[in-house]
Design a protein around this motif. Structure first.
Motif, mmCIF file in Angstrom:
data_model
loop_
_atom_site.group_PDB
_atom_site.id
_atom_site.type_symbol
_atom_site.label_atom_id
_atom_site.label_comp_id
_atom_site.label_asym_id
_atom_site.label_seq_id
_atom_site.Cartn_x
_atom_site.Cartn_y
_atom_site.Cartn_z
ATOM 1 N N ILE A 4 0.878 -1.170 0.000
ATOM 2 C CA ILE A 4 0.000 0.000 0.000
ATOM 3 C C ILE A 4 0.913 1.217 0.000
ATOM 4 O O ILE A 4 1.472 1.583 1.023
ATOM 5 N N ASN A 5 1.065 1.820 -1.132
ATOM 6 C CA ASN A 5 2.001 2.924 -1.297
ATOM 7 C C ASN A 5 1.279 4.239 -1.027
ATOM 8 O O ASN A 5 0.555 4.747 -1.871
ATOM 9 N N LEU A 6 1.486 4.793 0.161
ATOM 10 C CA LEU A 6 0.816 6.038 0.519
ATOM 11 C C LEU A 6 1.588 7.276 0.068
ATOM 12 O O LEU A 6 1.328 8.357 0.551
ATOM 13 N N GLN A 8 1.850 7.948 -3.286
ATOM 14 C CA GLN A 8 1.234 8.360 -4.543
ATOM 15 C C GLN A 8 -0.026 9.175 -4.246
ATOM 16 O O GLN A 8 -0.779 8.857 -3.326
ATOM 17 N N PHE A 10 -2.900 9.404 -5.679
ATOM 18 C CA PHE A 10 -4.167 8.669 -5.764
ATOM 19 C C PHE A 10 -4.409 7.853 -4.490
ATOM 20 O O PHE A 10 -5.527 7.814 -3.983
ATOM 21 N N SER A 11 -3.374 7.237 -3.954
ATOM 22 C CA SER A 11 -3.512 6.448 -2.716
ATOM 23 C C SER A 11 -3.849 7.340 -1.524
ATOM 24 O O SER A 11 -4.670 6.977 -0.683
ATOM 25 N N ILE A 14 -7.478 8.328 -1.825
ATOM 26 C CA ILE A 14 -8.367 7.233 -1.407
ATOM 27 C C ILE A 14 -8.396 7.124 0.119
ATOM 28 O O ILE A 14 -9.465 6.979 0.718
ATOM 29 N N ALA A 15 -7.222 7.194 0.765
ATOM 30 C CA ALA A 15 -7.160 7.107 2.234
ATOM 31 C C ALA A 15 -7.879 8.295 2.873
ATOM 32 O O ALA A 15 -8.605 8.122 3.859
ATOM 33 N N SER A 45 -1.841 -0.862 9.163
ATOM 34 C CA SER A 45 -1.062 -0.423 8.003
ATOM 35 C C SER A 45 0.335 0.027 8.437
ATOM 36 O O SER A 45 1.329 -0.273 7.758
ATOM 37 N N HIS A 49 3.816 -1.670 7.176
ATOM 38 C CA HIS A 49 4.856 -0.884 6.533
ATOM 39 C C HIS A 49 6.173 -0.976 7.312
ATOM 40 O O HIS A 49 7.251 -1.032 6.711
ATOM 41 N N SER A 69 5.677 6.283 3.566
ATOM 42 C CA SER A 69 4.395 5.625 3.862
ATOM 43 C C SER A 69 4.170 5.540 5.365
ATOM 44 O O SER A 69 3.050 5.729 5.848
ATOM 45 N N ASP A 73 1.157 7.127 7.483
ATOM 46 C CA ASP A 73 0.398 6.298 8.431
ATOM 47 C C ASP A 73 0.291 6.988 9.779
ATOM 48 O O ASP A 73 -0.783 7.005 10.394
#
Length: 111
Positions: A4-6, A8, A10-11, A14-15, A45, A49, A69, A73
């Motif tokens: 789960i690449n936070l 980017q 887009f990620s 979404i989060a 998460s 990570h 990431s 988090d």
């Protein structure tokens, strides 16, 4: 690279969307358990990570992505925790539960 690449956009979007929708739903239903579940998801998460960072054989770029990431988090954990305390206070007022102290007093007094 983390699963789960936070890092980017887009990620993160979404989060953030997940966070805002859960916060709105928890506020409407006056149930703090929903924010508690979201807090648990972000903590899980973070653990994943961190394990990937420490155990996984990552390249230099992968380590950089994993560190960022973990930082995101931690930001989401902080936001979820504060939101949980806020919704819990609202739930206590609605259900007329006796509370020992206001959960957010420690936070607002420091600001």
């Amino acid at each position: 690279m983390p699963m789960i690449n936070l890092t980017q956009p887009f990620s993160i979007l979404i989060a953030l969307l997940l966070f805002v929708l859960m916060l709105w739903f928890a506020y409407q239903s006056k149930k703090s358990v929903l924010m508690g579940i979201l807090l648990f998801i972000f903590i899980a998460s973070l653990v994943l990570h961190t394990l990937e960072f420490s155990i996984g054989k990552l390249t230099t770029e992968g380590m950089s992505v994993a560190i960022r990431s973990v930082i995101f988090d931690l930001i989401f954990i902080f936001l979820s925790f504060i939101s949980y305390l806020w919704i819990d206070d609202i739930e206590a007022k609605v259900k007329k539960k006796k509370v020992i102290n206001n959960s957010l007093d420690w936070f607002w007094s420091k600001i």
